[in-house]
Design a protein around this motif. Sequence first.
Motif, PDB file in Angstrom:
ATOM      1  N   CYS A   1      -6.857  -1.198   0.500  1.00  0.00           N
ATOM      2  CA  CYS A   1      -6.010  -1.593   1.624  1.00  0.00           C
ATOM      3  C   CYS A   1      -6.847  -1.856   2.872  1.00  0.00           C
TER       4      CYS A   1
ATOM      5  N   GLY B   1      -0.389   4.134   0.674  1.00  0.00           N
ATOM      6  CA  GLY B   1      -0.915   4.992   1.734  1.00  0.00           C
ATOM      7  C   GLY B   1      -0.217   4.751   3.062  1.00  0.00           C
ATOM      8  N   CYS B   2      -0.082   3.490   3.458  1.00  0.00           N
ATOM      9  CA  CYS B   2       0.478   3.195   4.784  1.00  0.00           C
ATOM     10  C   CYS B   2       1.739   2.337   4.689  1.00  0.00           C
TER      11      CYS B   2
ATOM     12  N   CYS C   1       0.828  -1.202   0.000  1.00  0.00           N
ATOM     13  CA  CYS C   1       0.000   0.000   0.000  1.00  0.00           C
ATOM     14  C   CYS C   1       0.866   1.257   0.000  1.00  0.00           C
TER      15      CYS C   1
ATOM     16  N   HIS D   1      -5.815  -1.956   5.823  1.00  0.00           N
ATOM     17  CA  HIS D   1      -5.265  -1.233   6.966  1.00  0.00           C
ATOM     18  C   HIS D   1      -5.712   0.225   6.994  1.00  0.00           C
ATOM     19  N   CYS D   2      -5.675   0.883   5.816  1.00  0.00           N
ATOM     20  CA  CYS D   2      -5.952   2.326   5.816  1.00  0.00           C
ATOM     21  C   CYS D   2      -7.028   2.746   4.817  1.00  0.00           C
TER      22      CYS D   2
HETATM   23 ZN   LIG Z   1      -2.767   1.134   3.527  1.00  0.00          ZN
END
Ligand SMILES: [Zn+2]
Length: 129
Positions: A40, A28-29, A26, A42-43
């Motif tokens: 994702c 993003g994270c 990802c 997670h985020c």
């Molecule tokens: Zn992420």
Amino acid sequence: MADGELGPERTYFAALQRGDFLIQKCRGCMRHVFYPRVVCPHCGSDTLDWIKPSGRGAVYSTTVVRRGRGSGPDLNVALIELEEGVRLMSRVENVPPSDVRIGMKVVASIAATASGPLLVFNPAGPCGE
Ligand SMILES: [Zn+2]
């Protein structure tokens, strides 16, 4: 459906077919993602890139699946944690199913099966020779 809409699972299996094991990372994270997905977990970002993992990991949990007489040898089903931090269901080959141990170091390998390429793991190091 356009090719892109068929999704990440298709991309994953198309790569396996070519002999490449890919997971997602990802943007993003910066965490790794498996099983292949669009967003994702997670985020919530949808900017997932495909990367080639090291292929190294360790057995996180293991089960012996006993098959009835005449239906073949026992099978190992293992949850493998990759160095990248993702876990995936697979199996450890080239070792008796009951000898697979939690924490055992393993290396990814792509096996050809009747139903297509399959990601499996082999013991890493001297005990795997
Ligand atoms: Zn992420």
